[in-house]
Motif scaffolding. Structure first.
Motif, PDB file in Angstrom:
ATOM      1  N   PHE A  83       4.563  -2.573   8.825  1.00 46.11           N
ATOM      2  CA  PHE A  83       3.277  -3.177   8.713  1.00 46.11           C
ATOM      3  C   PHE A  83       3.226  -4.670   7.964  1.00 46.11           C
ATOM      4  O   PHE A  83       2.661  -5.365   8.244  1.00 46.11           O
ATOM      5  N   ALA A 125      -0.606  -2.235   4.158  1.00 47.68           N
ATOM      6  CA  ALA A 125      -0.784  -0.989   4.421  1.00 47.68           C
ATOM      7  C   ALA A 125      -0.445   0.053   3.193  1.00 47.68           C
ATOM      8  O   ALA A 125       0.045  -0.457   2.313  1.00 47.68           O
ATOM      9  N   PHE A 131      -1.329   5.899   6.927  1.00 46.12           N
ATOM     10  CA  PHE A 131      -1.182   4.500   6.355  1.00 46.12           C
ATOM     11  C   PHE A 131      -2.437   3.871   6.784  1.00 46.12           C
ATOM     12  O   PHE A 131      -2.827   3.846   7.836  1.00 46.12           O
ATOM     13  N   ILE A 155      -4.851   0.788   6.644  1.00 46.10           N
ATOM     14  CA  ILE A 155      -5.135  -0.725   6.132  1.00 46.10           C
ATOM     15  C   ILE A 155      -6.615  -0.961   5.577  1.00 46.10           C
ATOM     16  O   ILE A 155      -7.308  -0.568   6.424  1.00 46.10           O
TER      17      ILE A 155
END
Ligand code: 5CA
Length: 440
Positions: free
Chosen positions: A185, A192, A210, A212
């Motif tokens: 990421f 993330a 995960f 974002i």
């Protein structure tokens, strides 16, 4: 690519069906077209982004010691009857009957199939640990496909499956994937945050999502400000190595000792222990999800290997998913403005656009051709006979990290204008200096 020859059908109008920025921009910039509810065709520009994301995901999986294979999209129902998930999966599973009346399905995930492949060939602890992954289309008949490729019915996933001899080894495999994910990421230009998660139909008791951050995300998230400035992925000094169990433990501790949770797992007591000025709250998009589910599938499907004492045991498994096609939308959610997409360098379909403000003018054409020859496939050359305004708007909409603007006045002075899409900064440079900035 020359724009006069390329297939990049941009739209001036905002399509009605799109509720969020990434969906609108993906349609307007000519990245995708919907072919059925939640099912999309990837047009050349969108496909370049998808491939760039796939490449980075693949490199980090390989670096973590996972091996790529490719399993089919269509699976036999028998395998899912063995695990007991054929009935459990319900209406989300697309069921198909072939001409011989055999029950088949379009795979929503591959735990059963990989377990079957594993049990045919691996019989000893000596072949462990083993982590196998593929990047393949999945189908889930979501009740409410929405937000374009973010919640599609057909979507591209990277899914990895680890096999270990015991719990301790499985925990190392899990942490390795967590580290690989943070690096992935970071390289994609995204921040993330790993958050403890529910395991749903995959199962197990150790799981992280995960997330974002983006205001249009589907999950409400709570996290400690510490996540805003950790450099998770750093390699070398101060960083973490995949190959050391001690490093992996230190890394896992750094990721999990600081508070972060989605609303499903939000713990008011723990939240109260976070200093008020460090509490952050927002919306997030789940771009990856990792699971350890022990022997759930290996028991159900009778998968065994001989351990060091020669005894048959069920290997421990984990599975690790990244939403590759969702990441295209999520990246745009995290990085756009009113004019359009702002691609992070690593995933941009083209590194630069060359805007010829006077196509047909011998001097402008000559400079543009020189730039285009130097950049090759990294450049999209806007050689259309259109007005400058149209070219500026389309370049901002498509979001190339750099724009090389070539007009008659500049060319007469031996200059081109270089614009950085993210900051809007502009500079007058010689074509050579502009090129070295773009490629540097
Ligand atoms: N077998 C496990 C891990 S390999 C699994 O299927 N996990 S999952 O259900 O969490 O999916 C992994 C990732 O795929 C999610 O984190 C998400 O980023 C992506 N994903 C899941 N459903 C969709 C969907 N309908 N549209 C787009 N991406 C999706």
């Amino acid at each position: 690519m020359r724009l006069t020859q390329g297939f990049i059908p941009t739209l001036k109008e905002t399509p009605n069906e799109a509720q969020i920025a990434s969906h609108r921009l993906m349609l307007r910039a000519g990245l995708v077209r919907q072919t059925s509810a939640g099912i999309y065709a990837w047009l050349p520009l969108g496909l370049r982004v998808l491939r760039n994301i796939e490449r980075i995901v693949r490199q980090e999986q390989d670096a973590a010691g996972a091996q790529e294979l490719l399993m089919p999209t269509i699976q036999p129902a028998e395998l899912w009857r063995e695990s007991g998930r054929y009935d459990d999966y319900g209406k989300e599973m697309l069921r198909i009957v072939d001409r011989h009346d055999r029950d088949m399905l379009y795979g929503p995930t591959n735990e059963e199939m990989i377990s079957d492949i594993f049990r045919q060939s691996v019989h000893s602890y000596r072949n462990l640990p083993l982590n196998l992954y593929h990047i393949q289309w999945k189908f889930r008949d979501e009740t409410r496909p929405r937000f374009g490729v973010m919640r599609g019915r057909e979507f591209l996933m990277k899914d990895a499956y680890s096999f270990d001899i015991d719990r301790a080894a499985a925990v190392v495999s899990y942490r390795k994937m967590m580290l690989a994910y943070m690096r992935t990421f970071q390289r994609l230009g995204l921040k993330a945050i790993p958050m403890e998660a529910d395991t749903g139909p995959i199962g197990g008791d150790l799981s992280h999502e995960f997330i974002i951050l983006a205001p249009t995300g589907e999950s409400q998230v709570f996290y400690d400000a510490a996540f805003e400035d950790i450099d998770y992925g750093a390699r070398g000094a101060g960083g973490f190595s995949h190959d050391s169990a001690a490093d992996l433990e230190r890394f896992f501790h750094a990721m999990t000792s600081v508070y972060a949770a989605t609303d499903e797992k939000h713990d008011l007591e723990k939240w109260a222990a976070v200093a008020p000025e460090r509490r952050r709250e927002g919306r997030g998009i789940e771009v990856g999800h990792i699971f350890n589910f022990g022997t759930k599938y290996t028991k159900a499907m009778n998968v065994t290997v001989a351990n060091a004492e020669g005894k048959q045991v069920h290997p421990e498994m984990g599975s690790y998913g990244i939403g590759v096609s969702r990441l295209v939308g999520a990246t745009i959610e995290a990085s756009h403005d009113d004019a359009g997409i702002i691609w992070p360098d690593a995933v941009a379909p083209f590194r630069a656009a060359i805007l010829n403000l006077k196509s047909g003018d011998a001097a402008c054409d000559a400079v543009c051709e020189r730039l285009y020859t130097a950049l090759g496939d990294d450049a999209l050359y806007d050689d259309r006979p259109d007005r400058a305004g149209v070219k500026f708007n389309d370049a901002d909409l498509m979001g190339h990290p750099w724009q090389l603007v070539v007009g008659p006045r500049g060319v007469a002075a031996g200059k081109v204008e270089l614009k950085r899409r993210a900051s809007g900064e502009r500079e007058e440079l010689s074509p050579e200096d502009a090129l070295s900035r773009v490629t540097g």
